[in-house]
Design a protein around this motif. Structure first.
Motif: not given
Length: 305
Positions: A156-162
């Motif tokens: 994921x990225x650090x914003x919670x996007x897969x």
């Protein structure tokens, strides 16, 4: 070969109320403590702390090279079980019991919640790096029941996007359960059931699978072509010193890992693998130890563990 002491939670913090602890990508030791928690008995193992109310505020104790500081994370509405640090002073906390399927929370540098997302069921590992990547690995109860967990290893990225999920090549076994995970900047190594290959995943897109003779390792440290695996089979204290080729993990030597005083290493929680470092703690969340893969290689060069 003996572990070295790494970090110790000061005694004036009540270690019985530690919800989660880890060593982050910057080498800082983190303990998440709920002052208003009570111990609940478990069917197996020691009682675990549960917050008395929800939402609740938790105290984050950070040890950076022996310097202790505190930060409050406010408004947790799940039972925290794992945490890690993100760049720019942020933190991610994973747990269960939150509303809906959202089981991961992101906190800003001010300790206030900045978002949340569904990380999937049956999380075995949650680890981040210094380049805004979050890696989650799963065991079978999630892989077979939850589409988020189904790949077995997800980035994921650090914003919670897969960003990515593992898809084995034709003829390669899928992930049932990840047994060991190591995360460094831009790369993750995983060892998984049922065939226990070594999976190397680069954030640039390269995925490499190596065959390995070590079954069911519990942790690993990686440095260049050198790999040290801990555990395997029923030998929890066994170190497997290996060399990496393009397609294989080649065993070189075995050693026995002990506590710093030479006492046997009988039980330990999930090790935390950060590139060449392998961090371990026992049944108590207070004490962390460390082993470096270079130390294992040097020990072999001296002719013994």
């Amino acid at each position: 070969m003996a572990l070295r002491p790494y970090a110790l939670l000061p005694r004036h913090y009540d270690h019985r109320k530690v919800l989660a602890t880890t060593v982050d990508a910057w080498g800082r030791t983190l303990w998440l403590i709920c002052p208003e928690a009570e111990l609940h008995p478990m069917p197996v193992g020691r009682p675990l702390p549960h917050p008395r109310t929800c939402p609740y505020d938790a105290l984050l104790v950070i040890d950076e090279g022996g310097t202790i500081r505190e930060q409050v994370l406010r408004g947790l509405d799940l039972r925290a079980t794992r945490l890690d640090a993100l760049p720019n002073g942020r933190f991610i906390v994973q747990g269960y019991g939150g509303p809906g399927d959202r089981n991961a929370l992101i906190f800003g540098r001010d300790g206030r919640r900045r978002g949340g997302f569904a990380l999937g069921r049956a999380v075995e590992f949650l680890m981040t790096d210094r380049q805004h990547h979050v890696w989650s690995a799963y065991f079978d109860e999630g892989v077979y029941a939850d589409p988020v967990s189904a790949p077995g290893l997800v980035r994921w990225d650090s914003g919670g996007n897969r960003l990515w999920g593992y898809k084995p090549a034709p003829g390669v076994e899928y992930i049932d359960t990840v047994y060991a995970l190591n995360v460094a900047d831009g790369v993750a190594w995983a060892d998984y059931y049922p065939t226990f290959p070594l999976l190397e995943v680069r954030t640039g897109g390269r995925v490499r699978l190596r065959s390995s003779p070590v079954a069911a390792p519990s942790g690993m440290a990686v440095h260049g072509e050198h790999l040290t695996m801990l555990g395997g089979g029923r030998q929890a204290d066994r170190l497997h010193l290996c060399r990496l080729t393009d397609s294989e993990v080649l065993p070189v030597e075995e050693a026995c890992l002990t506590l710093p005083n030479g006492a046997p290493l009988k039980r330990y929680a999930h090790p935390v693998g950060r590139g060449p470092h392998l961090y371990l703690r026992g049944s108590s969340p207070r004490q962390w130890y460390v082993m470096r893969v270079q130390e294992a290689v040097m020990s072999r060069g001296r002719g013994g563990p």
